[in-house]
Write a protein that holds these residues in place. Structure first.
Motif, mmCIF file in Angstrom:
data_model
loop_
_atom_site.group_PDB
_atom_site.id
_atom_site.type_symbol
_atom_site.label_atom_id
_atom_site.label_comp_id
_atom_site.label_asym_id
_atom_site.label_seq_id
_atom_site.Cartn_x
_atom_site.Cartn_y
_atom_site.Cartn_z
ATOM 1 N N UNK A 50 -17.701 -8.432 -10.421
ATOM 2 C CA UNK A 50 -17.589 -7.452 -11.198
ATOM 3 C C UNK A 50 -18.741 -6.333 -11.220
ATOM 4 N N UNK A 51 -19.586 -6.429 -10.077
ATOM 5 C CA UNK A 51 -20.455 -5.507 -10.248
ATOM 6 C C UNK A 51 -20.242 -4.008 -9.851
ATOM 7 N N UNK A 52 -20.401 -3.227 -10.833
ATOM 8 C CA UNK A 52 -20.002 -1.708 -10.696
ATOM 9 C C UNK A 52 -21.107 -0.723 -10.237
ATOM 10 N N UNK A 53 -22.291 -1.426 -9.542
ATOM 11 C CA UNK A 53 -23.240 -0.262 -9.275
ATOM 12 C C UNK A 53 -23.064 0.461 -8.070
ATOM 13 N N UNK A 54 -22.175 0.200 -7.106
ATOM 14 C CA UNK A 54 -21.844 0.986 -6.110
ATOM 15 C C UNK A 54 -20.758 2.013 -6.738
ATOM 16 N N UNK A 55 -19.934 1.837 -7.649
ATOM 17 C CA UNK A 55 -19.045 2.978 -8.088
ATOM 18 C C UNK A 55 -19.816 3.897 -8.750
ATOM 19 N N UNK A 56 -21.057 3.458 -9.624
ATOM 20 C CA UNK A 56 -21.990 4.378 -10.443
ATOM 21 C C UNK A 56 -22.445 5.376 -9.452
ATOM 22 N N UNK A 57 -22.902 4.588 -8.249
ATOM 23 C CA UNK A 57 -23.711 5.390 -7.605
ATOM 24 C C UNK A 57 -22.963 6.545 -6.819
ATOM 25 N N UNK A 58 -21.487 6.186 -6.288
ATOM 26 C CA UNK A 58 -20.497 7.114 -5.740
ATOM 27 C C UNK A 58 -20.214 8.125 -6.646
#
Length: 294
Positions: free
Chosen positions: A276-284
């Motif tokens: 459930x890590x959302x780091x990539x989504x926040x980066x995009x």
């Protein structure tokens, strides 16, 4: 050559090109001819017999033997052993004859041989992977508070590659040494919650081993990424991954290293996604807000 110089050389074997440079102007014309042959391709010394070397310089074997004694070596074999060590150590000066082709060799033959060699390095690296080690490394890289990547010289390029991938899927990833800084400011407060990737491909600087020792004493989880001759730092790391990097020509191969970096970082991304890590989504989202990419 002075007795003091000879004793110093016995304590710390010096490369033959260094010894020749120290006394070249004092050599006879015949000895200079032999010196020129050696300096043109020092790596050949590791493979040739004294007779073969003498023939290539058009001097007698006795002249060649006396030449090495004048330079402070106990024998020709003593000098050849040091040259072999330089070849194993990856000195470009000693590897410049590796893979050199004759004028009659076609370019497409060179390309095919190079391709086959690179494929072999890649295949051998993947075959040697320990899945247990790889699983632990991926989990630690995903869960660690901070990821610190150490890389000097050409290993620095690999360190930047790893950071470029990991920073897209997790925060707190740093490459050392930073310009103008020393390591102590950064690694002094690392502990068991962090992880270090210590990269040490051949022609390692002393700092690789010294840092490995410090990290081991501090109990910092460390992955040592190296070639097949990993050396002393491998005994100090929690995990070791070796890549086949022997090159067909002058330069070492990095194909297996690049592929391994891609594999490890991709597995880290998969692990974080599953948890459930959302780091990539926040980066995009930030890329779009800042209009950073087309």
């Amino acid at each position: 050559m002075s007795t003091a110089h000879t004793k110093r050389d016995k304590r710390r074997p010096a490369p033959i090109e260094n010894r020749i440079a120290e006394c070249y102007d004092e050599l006879s014309e015949i000895d200079q001819r032999l010196a020129d042959v050696i300096l043109s391709a020092p790596g050949q010394l590791a493979m040739q017999t004294a007779t073969e070397l003498a023939a290539s310089a058009h001097v007698s074997k006795a002249t060649a033997t006396r030449f090495f004694q004048k330079l402070g070596y106990a024998s020709y074999d003593d000098a050849r052993a040091i040259a072999r060590a330089a070849v194993v150590g990856g000195s470009p000066l000693y590897l410049q004859e590796r893979g050199r082709t004759s004028s009659s060799t076609k370019l497409d033959e060179v390309i095919q041989a190079h391709l086959e060699h690179e494929v072999a390095n890649l295949a051998n690296t993947y075959r040697s992977l320990d899945t247990h080690v790889l699983t632990e490394v991926v989990e630690c890289l995903a869960q660690a508070r901070r990821v610190v990547i150490l890389g000097y010289r050409h290993s620095h390029t690999i360190a930047l590659m790893i950071r470029r991938e990991l920073i897209q899927v997790r925060a707190n990833v740093v490459v050392l040494p930073a310009p103008g800084d020393t390591l102590a400011e950064y690694i002094g407060d690392l502990d068991t919650e962090d992880v270090v990737i210590n990269i040490g491909f051949r022609r390692r600087v002393p700092a690789v081993g010294l840092t490995a020792s410090v990290l081991s004493e501090a109990g910092v989880p460390t992955l040592y990424l190296s070639d097949v001759m990993a050396g002393k730092p491998a005994r100090l790391a929690r995990w070791v991954i070796r890549c086949h990097t022997d090159g067909l020509m002058l330069f070492d191969s990095t194909v297996a290293v690049s592929a391994l970096v891609n594999l490890v970082c991709s597995l880290v991304a998969e692990h974080l996604h599953k948890h459930g890590n959302s780091h990539l989504q926040r980066v995009e989202i930030m890329h779009q807000m800042l209009r950073e990419l087309e």
